[in-house]
Design an enzyme around this catalytic site. Structure first.
Site, short mmCIF file in Angstrom:
data_model
loop_
_atom_site.label_atom_id
_atom_site.label_comp_id
_atom_site.label_asym_id
_atom_site.label_seq_id
_atom_site.Cartn_x
_atom_site.Cartn_y
_atom_site.Cartn_z
N GLY A 1 0.80 -1.22 0.00
CA GLY A 1 0.00 0.00 0.00
C GLY A 1 0.83 1.27 0.00
N LEU B 1 0.54 3.62 -2.18
CA LEU B 1 1.00 3.46 -3.56
C LEU B 1 1.58 4.76 -4.13
CD1 LEU B 1 -1.88 1.19 -4.94
CD2 LEU B 1 0.26 0.53 -3.82
N HIS C 1 4.84 1.82 -7.79
CA HIS C 1 3.79 0.80 -7.87
C HIS C 1 3.00 0.94 -9.17
CE1 HIS C 1 4.21 1.43 -3.37
NE2 HIS C 1 4.42 0.13 -3.46
N ASP D 1 14.04 -3.21 -4.94
CA ASP D 1 14.31 -4.21 -3.91
C ASP D 1 14.95 -5.42 -4.60
OD1 ASP D 1 12.89 -2.99 -1.44
OD2 ASP D 1 11.45 -2.79 -3.06
N GLN E 1 15.20 -8.77 -2.92
CA GLN E 1 13.87 -9.38 -2.78
C GLN E 1 13.50 -10.16 -4.05
OE1 GLN E 1 10.25 -7.61 -0.76
NE2 GLN E 1 9.93 -6.87 -2.83
N MET F 1 11.65 6.24 -5.47
CA MET F 1 10.36 6.37 -4.79
C MET F 1 10.20 5.24 -3.78
SD MET F 1 7.71 8.06 -7.15
CE MET F 1 8.17 9.40 -8.25
P1 AMP Z 1 6.19 -2.13 -1.21
O1 AMP Z 1 4.77 -1.66 -1.25
O2 AMP Z 1 7.17 -1.08 -0.79
O3 AMP Z 1 6.36 -3.45 -0.52
O4 AMP Z 1 6.56 -2.40 -2.72
C1 AMP Z 1 5.75 -3.22 -3.54
C2 AMP Z 1 6.48 -3.46 -4.82
O5 AMP Z 1 6.76 -2.22 -5.45
C3 AMP Z 1 7.83 -4.17 -4.61
O6 AMP Z 1 8.02 -5.11 -5.63
C4 AMP Z 1 8.80 -3.03 -4.73
O7 AMP Z 1 10.08 -3.44 -5.17
C5 AMP Z 1 8.13 -2.16 -5.76
N1 AMP Z 1 8.63 -0.79 -5.69
C6 AMP Z 1 8.71 -0.02 -4.59
N2 AMP Z 1 9.28 1.17 -4.90
C7 AMP Z 1 9.57 1.13 -6.22
C8 AMP Z 1 10.17 2.03 -7.14
N3 AMP Z 1 10.61 3.24 -6.74
N4 AMP Z 1 10.31 1.65 -8.41
C9 AMP Z 1 9.88 0.44 -8.83
N5 AMP Z 1 9.30 -0.46 -8.02
C10 AMP Z 1 9.14 -0.13 -6.72
#
Ligand code: AMP
Length: 284
Positions: A28, A30, A34, A147, A150, A181
């Site tokens: 979330g 977002l 995302h 990530d 991950q 971001m």
């Molecule tokens: P999170 O909500 O932070 O757990 O992220 C959900 C997904 O969005 C994960 O696969 C993250 O790697 C991806 N994500 C988070 N920030 C970015 C970003 N700046 N650019 C691309 N993907 C992202």
């Protein structure tokens, strides 16, 4: 767009949806990162599912979990505007019902870097993602390169557990000043926010040194440390130059590698990385 909160509701919502099916797992709050994952899924898949679940098991510091930003109405509006078909937003009990007692623990690739800095973190990630993969039954899952470790951990988990899903890594989306971001950026004070692009500057400086022919891992780590040292608010957790497959630290960069770092600004911890692809052995 359907919003479902239970396993059975998810099953109903997906029963007759067209395939291929794409899953974007999120916690979330977002943002554009995302959105990029969602639009990649929309471009590839006939049905797009976004999960929104702040996973308590991947926070090794309880306070991080309670402090994690949440704004479901806003998130749902973003999903709607991006053309998402189904949002799965379960409560913790739905994912971890009473009596839940299994941990999915990935081996070597989950140990260094974030695994070392945040004990238990990847157990929590691998466990929840295995459950989501099982519940959704998607053909594709979209994760951010931001990530990077991950992505490696999830690929290893899916392969080892024979989950038939393709894990697709999408490029990191950045603010105009280079800051990756992240939902955590909201916790930065104005001064910390102004300082935070130093992560990207450090990565770019090391990449440039690599492009100029530097192949010593320690020299490249030093380039990152030196750039970070110019920013007094930056409290360095680690800098790394690692083999891109094993994520083990490298003395010499003779193949694809990953530059990565973790830096604290007060109590907010930020990570970023930059892949170095196509390194060729040099004679020096
Ligand atoms: P999170 O909500 O932070 O757990 O992220 C959900 C997904 O969005 C994960 O696969 C993250 O790697 C991806 N994500 C988070 N920030 C970015 C970003 N700046 N650019 C691309 N993907 C992202």
């Amino acid at each position: 767009m359907r919003v479902v909160r239970t396993r059975s509701g998810l099953g109903d919502a997906l029963a007759h949806g067209p395939r291929p099916l794409g899953l974007v797992p999120t916690m979330g709050w977002l943002h554009e990162g995302h959105r990029a994952l969602i639009s990649q899924a929309r471009a590839t898949d006939a049905t797009t599912v976004v999960s929104i679940f702040v996973n308590p098991r991947q926070f090794n510091v309880a306070e991080d979990y309670t402090k994690y930003p949440r704004a479901e109405d806003r998130d749902l509006a973003i999903c709607e505007s991006e053309g998402v078909d189904v949002v799965f937003a379960p409560g913790a009990q739905e994912i971890y019902p009473p009596g839940f007692d299994t941990v999915v623990s990935v081996g070597a690739v989950a140990q260094p870097l974030e695994g070392a800095a945040r004990p238990g973190h990847f157990d929590g990630v691998a466990t929840v993602v295995a459950i989501l993969f099982d519940l959704v039954g998607a053909d594709h899952a979209y994760f951010g390169q931001k990530d990077a470790q991950q992505v490696r951990v999830i690929r290893q988990m899916a392969r080892d557990l024979a989950i038939p899903i393709e894990v697709i890594a999408c490029p990191t989306v950045r603010e105009p000043d280079g800051l990756a971001m992240s939902s955590r950026n909201v916790h930065l004070t104005p001064e910390q926010r102004a300082a935070a692009p130093v992560l990207h500057r450090a990565l770019v400086a090391a990449r440039e040194r690599w492009e100029a022919g530097e192949r010593s891992g320690e020299a490249l780590r030093d380039v990152m440390r030196a750039e970070l040292a110019r920013e007094p608010l930056a409290d360095v957790d680690y800098v790394s130059v690692a083999d891109e497959t094993t994520l083990q630290e490298e003395d010499r960069v003779d193949g694809p590698a990953l530059l990565s770092l973790a830096v604290r600004f007060g109590s907010t911890r930020l990570i970023d990385n930059e892949p170095l692809i196509g390194a060729v052995p040099t004679t020096t």
